[in-house]
Scaffold this motif. Structure first.
Motif, PDB file in Angstrom:
ATOM      1  N   MET A   1       0.817  -1.204   0.000  1.00 36.79           N
ATOM      2  CA  MET A   1       0.000   0.000   0.000  1.00 36.79           C
ATOM      3  C   MET A   1       0.854   1.258   0.000  1.00 36.79           C
ATOM      4  SD  MET A   1      -3.119   0.971   0.050  1.00 36.79           S
ATOM      5  CE  MET A   1      -4.110   2.344   0.435  1.00 36.79           C
ATOM      6  N   ASP A   2       1.945   1.238   0.726  1.00 28.37           N
ATOM      7  CA  ASP A   2       2.810   2.413   0.799  1.00 28.37           C
ATOM      8  C   ASP A   2       3.461   2.721  -0.543  1.00 28.37           C
ATOM      9  OD1 ASP A   2       2.315   2.955   3.439  1.00 28.37           O
ATOM     10  OD2 ASP A   2       3.896   1.607   4.151  1.00 28.37           O
ATOM     11  N   MET A   3       3.808   1.710  -1.304  1.00 32.55           N
ATOM     12  CA  MET A   3       4.441   1.916  -2.608  1.00 32.55           C
ATOM     13  C   MET A   3       3.466   2.573  -3.592  1.00 32.55           C
ATOM     14  SD  MET A   3       7.229   1.700  -3.881  1.00 32.55           S
ATOM     15  CE  MET A   3       8.061   1.721  -5.407  1.00 32.55           C
ATOM     16  N   ILE A   4       2.220   2.208  -3.544  1.00 29.67           N
ATOM     17  CA  ILE A   4       1.201   2.809  -4.415  1.00 29.67           C
ATOM     18  C   ILE A   4       0.993   4.268  -4.038  1.00 29.67           C
ATOM     19  CG2 ILE A   4      -1.240   2.758  -5.036  1.00 29.67           C
ATOM     20  CD1 ILE A   4      -1.147  -0.267  -4.725  1.00 29.67           C
ATOM     21  N   LEU A   5       0.962   4.537  -2.759  1.00 32.62           N
ATOM     22  CA  LEU A   5       0.780   5.900  -2.289  1.00 32.62           C
ATOM     23  C   LEU A   5       1.972   6.777  -2.690  1.00 32.62           C
ATOM     24  CD1 LEU A   5      -0.967   7.849  -0.660  1.00 32.62           C
ATOM     25  CD2 LEU A   5       0.296   7.131   1.375  1.00 32.62           C
ATOM     26  N   VAL A   6       3.171   6.297  -2.512  1.00 31.73           N
ATOM     27  CA  VAL A   6       4.369   7.043  -2.865  1.00 31.73           C
ATOM     28  C   VAL A   6       4.433   7.276  -4.373  1.00 31.73           C
ATOM     29  CG1 VAL A   6       6.889   6.936  -2.938  1.00 31.73           C
ATOM     30  CG2 VAL A   6       5.687   6.306  -0.850  1.00 31.73           C
ATOM     31  N   SER A   7       4.133   6.258  -5.158  1.00 31.18           N
ATOM     32  CA  SER A   7       4.161   6.437  -6.613  1.00 31.18           C
ATOM     33  C   SER A   7       3.080   7.408  -7.065  1.00 31.18           C
ATOM     34  CB  SER A   7       4.033   5.091  -7.330  1.00 31.18           C
ATOM     35  OG  SER A   7       2.778   4.502  -7.041  1.00 31.18           O
ATOM     36  N   GLY A   8       1.946   7.416  -6.423  1.00 31.85           N
ATOM     37  CA  GLY A   8       0.887   8.379  -6.749  1.00 31.85           C
ATOM     38  C   GLY A   8       1.314   9.801  -6.443  1.00 31.85           C
ATOM     39  N   VAL A   9       1.989   9.973  -5.321  1.00 28.85           N
ATOM     40  CA  VAL A   9       2.484  11.302  -4.951  1.00 28.85           C
ATOM     41  C   VAL A   9       3.545  11.766  -5.950  1.00 28.85           C
ATOM     42  CG1 VAL A   9       3.813  12.557  -3.208  1.00 28.85           C
ATOM     43  CG2 VAL A   9       1.921  11.098  -2.501  1.00 28.85           C
ATOM     44  N   VAL A  10       4.430  10.875  -6.347  1.00 23.55           N
ATOM     45  CA  VAL A  10       5.481  11.227  -7.301  1.00 23.55           C
ATOM     46  C   VAL A  10       4.882  11.593  -8.656  1.00 23.55           C
ATOM     47  CG1 VAL A  10       7.444  10.321  -8.606  1.00 23.55           C
ATOM     48  CG2 VAL A  10       7.303   9.939  -6.144  1.00 23.55           C
ATOM     49  N   VAL A  11       3.931  10.799  -9.118  1.00 23.74           N
ATOM     50  CA  VAL A  11       3.275  11.095 -10.399  1.00 23.74           C
ATOM     51  C   VAL A  11       2.538  12.430 -10.321  1.00 23.74           C
ATOM     52  CG1 VAL A  11       1.423  10.362 -11.944  1.00 23.74           C
ATOM     53  CG2 VAL A  11       3.115   8.707 -11.167  1.00 23.74           C
ATOM     54  N   GLY A  12       1.857  12.693  -9.226  1.00 24.65           N
ATOM     55  CA  GLY A  12       1.162  13.975  -9.051  1.00 24.65           C
ATOM     56  C   GLY A  12       2.120  15.143  -9.035  1.00 24.65           C
ATOM     57  N   LEU A  13       3.260  14.954  -8.370  1.00 25.25           N
ATOM     58  CA  LEU A  13       4.261  16.005  -8.317  1.00 25.25           C
ATOM     59  C   LEU A  13       4.843  16.287  -9.700  1.00 25.25           C
ATOM     60  CD1 LEU A  13       5.891  17.878  -6.453  1.00 25.25           C
ATOM     61  CD2 LEU A  13       7.570  16.043  -6.264  1.00 25.25           C
ATOM     62  N   VAL A  14       5.121  15.244 -10.450  1.00 17.07           N
ATOM     63  CA  VAL A  14       5.677  15.413 -11.801  1.00 17.07           C
ATOM     64  C   VAL A  14       4.657  16.095 -12.711  1.00 17.07           C
ATOM     65  CG1 VAL A  14       6.426  14.165 -13.861  1.00 17.07           C
ATOM     66  CG2 VAL A  14       7.342  13.534 -11.625  1.00 17.07           C
ATOM     67  N   LEU A  15       3.418  15.646 -12.687  1.00 14.72           N
ATOM     68  CA  LEU A  15       2.393  16.251 -13.546  1.00 14.72           C
ATOM     69  C   LEU A  15       2.106  17.695 -13.141  1.00 14.72           C
ATOM     70  CD1 LEU A  15      -0.129  13.316 -14.050  1.00 14.72           C
ATOM     71  CD2 LEU A  15       1.503  14.248 -15.687  1.00 14.72           C
ATOM     72  N   GLY A  16       2.087  17.968 -11.852  1.00 13.22           N
ATOM     73  CA  GLY A  16       1.875  19.339 -11.389  1.00 13.22           C
ATOM     74  C   GLY A  16       3.002  20.256 -11.811  1.00 13.22           C
ATOM     75  N   SER A  17       4.239  19.770 -11.707  1.00 16.93           N
ATOM     76  CA  SER A  17       5.395  20.571 -12.134  1.00 16.93           C
ATOM     77  C   SER A  17       5.346  20.830 -13.632  1.00 16.93           C
ATOM     78  CB  SER A  17       6.693  19.856 -11.777  1.00 16.93           C
ATOM     79  OG  SER A  17       6.784  19.687 -10.387  1.00 16.93           O
ATOM     80  N   PHE A  18       4.994  19.817 -14.399  1.00 12.32           N
ATOM     81  CA  PHE A  18       4.881  19.980 -15.845  1.00 12.32           C
ATOM     82  C   PHE A  18       3.795  20.990 -16.194  1.00 12.32           C
ATOM     83  CE2 PHE A  18       2.954  18.692 -19.906  1.00 12.32           C
ATOM     84  CZ  PHE A  18       4.036  18.934 -20.738  1.00 12.32           C
ATOM     85  N   GLY A  19       2.672  20.903 -15.512  1.00 19.71           N
ATOM     86  CA  GLY A  19       1.581  21.842 -15.760  1.00 19.71           C
ATOM     87  C   GLY A  19       1.971  23.270 -15.422  1.00 19.71           C
ATOM     88  N   TYR A  20       2.695  23.434 -14.315  1.00 12.55           N
ATOM     89  CA  TYR A  20       3.145  24.770 -13.925  1.00 12.55           C
ATOM     90  C   TYR A  20       4.067  25.367 -14.987  1.00 12.55           C
ATOM     91  CZ  TYR A  20       5.706  28.477 -11.610  1.00 12.55           C
ATOM     92  OH  TYR A  20       6.281  29.679 -11.323  1.00 12.55           O
ATOM     93  N   VAL A  21       5.036  24.588 -15.432  1.00 11.79           N
ATOM     94  CA  VAL A  21       5.980  25.068 -16.446  1.00 11.79           C
ATOM     95  C   VAL A  21       5.241  25.399 -17.744  1.00 11.79           C
ATOM     96  CG1 VAL A  21       7.908  24.361 -17.916  1.00 11.79           C
ATOM     97  CG2 VAL A  21       7.987  23.927 -15.458  1.00 11.79           C
ATOM     98  N   LEU A  22       4.294  24.546 -18.129  1.00 10.18           N
ATOM     99  CA  LEU A  22       3.530  24.772 -19.351  1.00 10.18           C
ATOM    100  C   LEU A  22       2.727  26.069 -19.275  1.00 10.18           C
ATOM    101  CD1 LEU A  22       2.754  23.513 -22.090  1.00 10.18           C
ATOM    102  CD2 LEU A  22       0.814  22.461 -20.925  1.00 10.18           C
ATOM    103  N   VAL A  23       2.071  26.299 -18.148  1.00  7.55           N
ATOM    104  CA  VAL A  23       1.272  27.513 -17.996  1.00  7.55           C
ATOM    105  C   VAL A  23       2.165  28.738 -17.858  1.00  7.55           C
ATOM    106  CG1 VAL A  23      -0.303  28.718 -16.428  1.00  7.55           C
ATOM    107  CG2 VAL A  23      -0.763  26.368 -17.073  1.00  7.55           C
ATOM    108  N   ARG A  24       3.198  28.637 -17.042  1.00 13.67           N
ATOM    109  CA  ARG A  24       4.049  29.792 -16.756  1.00 13.67           C
ATOM    110  C   ARG A  24       4.828  30.265 -17.975  1.00 13.67           C
ATOM    111  NH1 ARG A  24       6.383  33.785 -16.323  1.00 13.67           N
ATOM    112  NH2 ARG A  24       7.739  34.528 -14.696  1.00 13.67           N
ATOM    113  N   PHE A  25       5.362  29.346 -18.752  1.00 15.25           N
ATOM    114  CA  PHE A  25       6.231  29.727 -19.858  1.00 15.25           C
ATOM    115  C   PHE A  25       5.588  29.546 -21.230  1.00 15.25           C
ATOM    116  CE2 PHE A  25       9.117  28.504 -16.389  1.00 15.25           C
ATOM    117  CZ  PHE A  25       9.736  29.719 -16.211  1.00 15.25           C
ATOM    118  N   GLY A  26       4.379  29.030 -21.298  1.00 13.31           N
ATOM    119  CA  GLY A  26       3.711  28.833 -22.579  1.00 13.31           C
ATOM    120  C   GLY A  26       2.421  29.614 -22.687  1.00 13.31           C
TER     121      GLY A  26
END
Length: 134
Positions: A1-26
């Motif tokens: 269960m902990d591995m799924i939670l950690v991977s979900g947090v990592v995926v959310g962090l990566v997608l959020g960072s990508f979205g921020y960069v896309l909005v901020r610089f595009g």
């Protein structure tokens, strides 16, 4: 269960960072350019109906020319500048014509510069000033 939670947090962090960069610089610079262009279209439409450009409109046009030059130099992404070029927009030339428009005194020169800016930025929706006698 902990591995799924950690991977979900990592995926959310990566997608959020990508979205921020896309909005901020595009998206933000493109939307700012379009907003500035609409504001300029309204000012040019108003100025084309006058015989002389009032001082406050001259100051606003000067400020818009500076903002547009700053956008071209620093903000707008390269891919969007290429898209503008492909669509026939020439914002660099529009800046040059805007700076000349601010210093124009004669109505014929004002109309000529306004039309040049409208052509450079492809401001199709703007009403063109009618020449006397037509």
């Amino acid at each position: 269960m902990d591995m799924i939670l950690v991977s979900g947090v990592v995926v959310g962090l990566v997608l959020g960072s990508f979205g921020y960069v896309l909005v901020r610089f595009g998206a933000r610079p493109v939307l700012a350019y379009r907003c500035l262009k609409q504001h300029l279209a309204g000012l040019l439409d108003t100025a084309s109906k006058e015989q002389a450009i009032p001082t406050e409109v001259r100051d606003t046009l000067r400020r818009i020319a500076l903002e547009l030059q700053d956008m071209l130099d620093e903000m707008l992404p390269g891919w969007y500048r290429l898209a503008l070029q492909k669509n026939g927009e020439q914002p660099e030339d529009a800046v040059r014509h805007l700076q000349a428009l601010v210093n124009c005194k004669e109505p014929a020169a004002i109309r000529q510069r306004i039309e040049a800016v409208q052509d450079c930025l492809r401001l199709v929706g703007c009403a063109r000033a009618e020449t006397p006698g037509n």
